[in-house]
Design a protein around this motif. Sequence first.
Motif, mmCIF file in Angstrom:
data_model
loop_
_atom_site.group_PDB
_atom_site.id
_atom_site.type_symbol
_atom_site.label_atom_id
_atom_site.label_comp_id
_atom_site.label_asym_id
_atom_site.label_seq_id
_atom_site.Cartn_x
_atom_site.Cartn_y
_atom_site.Cartn_z
ATOM 1 N N THR A 18 45.000 72.432 65.526
ATOM 2 C CA THR A 18 45.558 71.680 64.408
ATOM 3 C C THR A 18 44.496 71.564 63.326
ATOM 4 O O THR A 18 43.384 71.090 63.583
ATOM 5 N N THR A 78 43.350 70.172 59.557
ATOM 6 C CA THR A 78 43.611 69.150 58.553
ATOM 7 C C THR A 78 42.959 69.542 57.235
ATOM 8 O O THR A 78 41.755 69.792 57.197
ATOM 9 N N THR A 91 46.599 75.107 71.214
ATOM 10 C CA THR A 91 47.299 74.529 70.067
ATOM 11 C C THR A 91 46.300 73.944 69.070
ATOM 12 O O THR A 91 45.999 72.744 69.115
ATOM 13 N N THR A 148 48.127 67.856 57.246
ATOM 14 C CA THR A 148 47.798 68.392 58.557
ATOM 15 C C THR A 148 48.824 69.461 58.902
ATOM 16 O O THR A 148 50.018 69.205 58.893
ATOM 17 N N ASN A 196 41.350 71.660 68.456
ATOM 18 C CA ASN A 196 41.942 72.719 69.261
ATOM 19 C C ASN A 196 42.105 72.214 70.686
ATOM 20 O O ASN A 196 41.140 71.816 71.330
ATOM 21 N N PRO A 250 49.808 72.339 61.790
ATOM 22 C CA PRO A 250 49.569 73.007 63.070
ATOM 23 C C PRO A 250 49.461 74.510 62.859
ATOM 24 O O PRO A 250 50.212 75.096 62.070
ATOM 25 N N SER A 251 48.509 75.136 63.554
ATOM 26 C CA SER A 251 48.303 76.579 63.427
ATOM 27 C C SER A 251 48.867 77.284 64.640
ATOM 28 O O SER A 251 48.644 76.867 65.767
ATOM 29 N N ARG A 252 49.576 78.341 64.416
ATOM 30 C CA ARG A 252 50.168 79.090 65.532
ATOM 31 C C ARG A 252 49.210 80.152 66.045
ATOM 32 O O ARG A 252 48.477 80.718 65.279
#
Length: 352
Positions: free
Chosen positions: A107, A109, A105, A348, A71, A350-352
Motif C-alpha cells: 500500500t 501513500t 499486498t 492512499t 507491504n 493499494p498497489s497490485r
Amino acid sequence: MNATAKRRIACCVAPLVLAGCVSVSPTHLTTDRMDYGQVVAESWKSQTLLNVVRLRYADAPVFLDVASIINSHTVGGNANASATLPSGAAPDVFALGGTGIWSNTPTVTYQPLLGDRFTRALLRPIPPAAVFQLLQGGWPAPLVLSTVVGSINGIRNAYAGAAPDPEFDELSEALARIQRAGDIGIEFEPRKEDDGVLVVMRKAGSGDQLSGDSRRLRALLGLADDVMRFEIIGGMFPRGPDQVAVRTRSMMEIILQMGFGIDLPPADVIRGRVLEGQRQPGEAEDKPLVHIKSGTAEPTDTYAVVHYKDSWYWIDESDLASKRTFTFLMMLFSLAETGQGVAPPVVTVPSR
C-alpha cells in the motif's frame, strides 16, 4: 492397513502439513527495501525532470511525495488426508488434499505538495546560511554558487539563459581554490531573529597562489585586505564594510533556470510554446546548469527520462556534470523545506 502403507501416507501428508507452518522469510525485507527504494529514487528523478520541462513550457509543476510504503506478506496453508479400506482383495484407496496461500499486498501513500509546504519548499529563497553550510560540507563552490546564488554583493549570476557577470565565475573559482586549501571556515552566532553567519578567511599574505586568490576575492567583494571575518546577510547589497550580501534563489527559480538548458524541439520554439530566455542579441550565452536533450524517439542509456506532450526529454548517463548538478538539485529540497506545516490531503492507493 499394514505398516508400509501407513508410512507412505505419512510421507505424503507431512509436506502438506509443514507447508501450513511456513513463515515469511526475512529475506523479503532486503528484496522489498532494495526494490521499492530503487523505484522511489527513479520516480523522484523522473518527477523532478518532468517539472523542469513543464516550467519551461509555462506549465504548472506538480509534486507528489511518497509518504509511506506498507507491504504485507501472508503465508498460509492446510492439508488433509483420508484412507478407504475396501473389503476383499481390492487395493487400498487413498485420498490426499492440500491448499496453500501466498499474498503480497503493498500500500503506497502519496502526499501532494500544497499550501504552506509548497510555499516553504518552492517559493521561499534558500537561507544564505545554507549556502556556506554546503561549502563547509565539501560541496564545490562553483556548483553551489552557480545553482543556489542569484548574486553576491551585486555581482550577478546567470539568469534565464543570459550569461553571468564575468566577476561571478572569477569569484567562484577563487573561492573554490581557497576552499580546497581549507583556508575558509564558518561560524554561527545565535540571534533573536535568525542565525548570524560569520565567514573566517586567512589574511592575504604574499608570494603564493592562495594569497593571490584571497586578495582577489576580497577585492571582488569590496573587503579590505586585512579583513579576516565578514558577516553574511541576505539581500542585494551590503549595509556595512564587513558584510557580504547574498541573494539566494528559491527552488522554483532553480528549477526554472535548469529549464534553460533544454535542447528544445525546433517546432515548439517556432510555435511559441516555450518561455524565451532573456539573453540579448550579441550577449554571451550561459552555460546550462544541466544539459537536457530532446527527441521524438525514446532514448536509451539515460540517467533520467520523461515523456511530455510529443517529445522525450532526458539527461545522458555519461553526462557526469549534469548528473551531479541534477542530484544536487534534489538534495536541495531538504534544505528548502524546514519545519512541519499543516498536513495536506493524503491519497492512499493499494498497489497490485
